[in-house]
Design a protein around this motif. Structure first.
Motif, mmCIF file in Angstrom:
data_model
loop_
_atom_site.group_PDB
_atom_site.id
_atom_site.type_symbol
_atom_site.label_atom_id
_atom_site.label_comp_id
_atom_site.label_asym_id
_atom_site.label_seq_id
_atom_site.Cartn_x
_atom_site.Cartn_y
_atom_site.Cartn_z
ATOM 1 N N UNK A 49 -9.492 -3.364 12.278
ATOM 2 C CA UNK A 49 -9.793 -3.025 10.888
ATOM 3 C C UNK A 49 -10.992 -2.076 10.863
ATOM 4 N N UNK A 50 -10.877 -0.924 10.224
ATOM 5 C CA UNK A 50 -11.991 0.045 10.226
ATOM 6 C C UNK A 50 -13.171 -0.427 9.368
ATOM 7 N N UNK A 51 -14.344 -0.057 9.787
ATOM 8 C CA UNK A 51 -15.554 -0.390 9.033
ATOM 9 C C UNK A 51 -15.845 0.742 8.045
ATOM 10 N N UNK A 52 -15.016 0.813 6.996
ATOM 11 C CA UNK A 52 -15.115 1.870 5.996
ATOM 12 C C UNK A 52 -15.440 1.262 4.629
ATOM 13 N N UNK A 53 -16.013 2.099 3.775
ATOM 14 C CA UNK A 53 -16.437 1.618 2.460
ATOM 15 C C UNK A 53 -15.273 1.085 1.637
ATOM 16 N N UNK A 54 -14.090 1.721 1.779
ATOM 17 C CA UNK A 54 -12.960 1.322 0.940
ATOM 18 C C UNK A 54 -12.387 -0.040 1.342
ATOM 19 N N UNK A 55 -12.754 -0.528 2.545
ATOM 20 C CA UNK A 55 -12.266 -1.837 2.974
ATOM 21 C C UNK A 55 -12.976 -2.980 2.258
ATOM 22 N N UNK A 56 -14.030 -2.648 1.496
ATOM 23 C CA UNK A 56 -14.729 -3.667 0.718
ATOM 24 C C UNK A 56 -13.935 -4.062 -0.527
ATOM 25 N N UNK A 57 -12.946 -3.224 -0.870
ATOM 26 C CA UNK A 57 -12.186 -3.444 -2.101
ATOM 27 C C UNK A 57 -10.752 -3.883 -1.770
ATOM 28 N N UNK A 58 -10.233 -4.759 -2.589
ATOM 29 C CA UNK A 58 -8.882 -5.280 -2.355
ATOM 30 C C UNK A 58 -7.838 -4.173 -2.354
ATOM 31 N N UNK A 59 -7.937 -3.243 -3.279
ATOM 32 C CA UNK A 59 -6.972 -2.139 -3.339
ATOM 33 C C UNK A 59 -7.093 -1.246 -2.108
ATOM 34 N N UNK A 60 -8.317 -1.092 -1.592
ATOM 35 C CA UNK A 60 -8.520 -0.285 -0.393
ATOM 36 C C UNK A 60 -7.868 -0.916 0.819
ATOM 37 N N UNK A 61 -8.025 -2.242 0.957
ATOM 38 C CA UNK A 61 -7.404 -2.946 2.080
ATOM 39 C C UNK A 61 -5.893 -2.905 1.984
ATOM 40 N N UNK A 62 -5.366 -3.000 0.762
ATOM 41 C CA UNK A 62 -3.907 -2.958 0.550
ATOM 42 C C UNK A 62 -3.351 -1.582 0.923
ATOM 43 N N UNK A 63 -4.045 -0.515 0.471
ATOM 44 C CA UNK A 63 -3.592 0.838 0.787
ATOM 45 C C UNK A 63 -3.641 1.115 2.292
#
Length: 366
Positions: A132-146
């Motif tokens: 799993x990448x350590x990116x800002x968008x992974x903090x959000x549920x929609x980001x993890x889903x995408x």
């Protein structure tokens, strides 16, 4: 399921010609060289099968220095496995009492050595799915889903045992009762090839699925997937093909192949929950232009384990192999489908088993 360490009875003790300190013990259908006078016929012992990895403390007490138990030859006798006294069991288990046939692998910490690295779960952990990448968008549920929907590409997943059993064959040395029951049955025997297990099929939509022995492979650049994809147009949809993939960098490429190839040894029909009979498999492989594991002949099944081991000894019949390439062994199946053997020794409940060539094991230090 294989019992690497179990409680067994010494069936026979025999002298070895020219040997003063050792003798031959028979346990189940195995011959084991033991220290002379240490055991007598009828004794209960802890028997360890070949391929067993001993924990360090037990190995030290037994004077065992190899990485795992291998087939050895002493004074012309093939020795397969190791006998240990019951006193090697934990005290609590000795007090509780043990019975013949009891599996004690877990209690002794015995594990199996895998010669094929793709059967080893540790190998797959090293080649695990993308982290799993350590990116800002992974903090959000929609980001993890995408990310999971459009970017994440797993390398492998669990083997689909809900569709087809894993490939495995029980060794003849633990099947004396089965040999007695089916003695005289007409059986086909094929060459057991020393490669890597592969399972592959087309689903109803025509999508190709490929598995190693323990994992489904999603990476289309994997050599197994690429090799199976070359056969996709020859496969019958939903029938599940299982075989051995041979070639460069697989088990030392004993057969001298310049490229990968698959030799099919069985085909499973999920809708009917059965395998092809030997004759069905030969016909369909011929009809569809698929390579089959070499068929060596047919015979009436004997209940003599030593005779079957003698049958297994011989050279590989593959055209590309070297002159001194011993075959790994043989696989034996009745020409008439026999199933209903649901006692954990038979995959899918079908009567089928292997006989390993001891000369092969000694030659390749296995």
């Amino acid at each position: 399921m294989r019992k690497l360490a179990s409680i067994q009875v010494i069936k026979k003790i025999e002298a070895i010609e020219g040997a003063d300190r050792i003798e031959k013990a028979t346990v189940l259908g195995w011959h084991v060289v033991v220290k002379k006078g240490l055991y007598k016929e009828g004794d209960l012992v802890v028997y360890l099968e070949i391929d067993s990895v001993l924990p360090k403390d037990l190995a030290e007490r037994a004077g065992f220095t190899d990485k795992y138990l291998k087939t050895r030859r002493f004074k012309g006798i093939y020795s397969q496995g190791m006998c240990l006294p019951i006193s090697e069991l934990p005290d609590w288990l000795q007090k509780k009492g043990v019975t013949e046939g009891q599996d004690v692998s877990t209690e002794l910490g015995i594990t199996k050595y895998e010669t094929d690295i793709r059967n080893d779960e540790q190998w797959w952990k090293k080649h695990r799915n993308k982290e799993v990448p350590n990116k800002w968008y992974m903090k959000f549920r929609i980001g993890r889903w995408l990310w999971k929907k459009f970017i994440y590409k797993p390398v492998s997943g669990p083997f689909p045992t809900n569709l087809v059993p894993k490939t495995d064959e029980t060794r003849v040395q633990v099947l004396q009762d089965i040999l007695d029951k089916y003695e005289g049955f007409t059986c086909q025997f094929t060459e057991k090839l020393d490669g890597s297990s592969i399972t592959f099929w087309l689903d109803k939509k025509g999508k190709l699925h490929v598995c190693s022995r323990n994992r489904e492979i999603f990476d289309k650049e994997d050599f197994m997937f690429k090799t199976a994809s070359k056969l996709a147009d020859k496969l019958i949809k939903t029938n599940i093909y299982q075989g051995e993939i041979l070639g460069p960098n697989i088990q030392g490429n004993k057969y001298g192949l310049k490229d990968y190839e698959i030799r099919i040894y069985q085909c499973y029909v999920p809708e009917e929950k059965r395998y092809f009979t030997p004759h069905e498999l030969s016909y369909n492989c011929w009809k569809d232009g698929l390579k089959q594991a070499p068929v060596l002949g047919e015979f009436k099944l004997t209940n003599n384990i030593d005779e079957l081991v003698d049958m297994a000894i011989g050279m590989s019949v593959l055209d590309t192999r070297g002159k001194d390439t011993q075959r790994e062994g043989i696989v034996i199946r009745p020409v008439v489908y026999v199933d209903g053997l649901h006692d954990k020794r038979f995959v899918g409940g079908r009567l089928s088993f292997k006989v390993i060539n001891p000369k092969f094991l000694v030659k390749y230090n296995l």
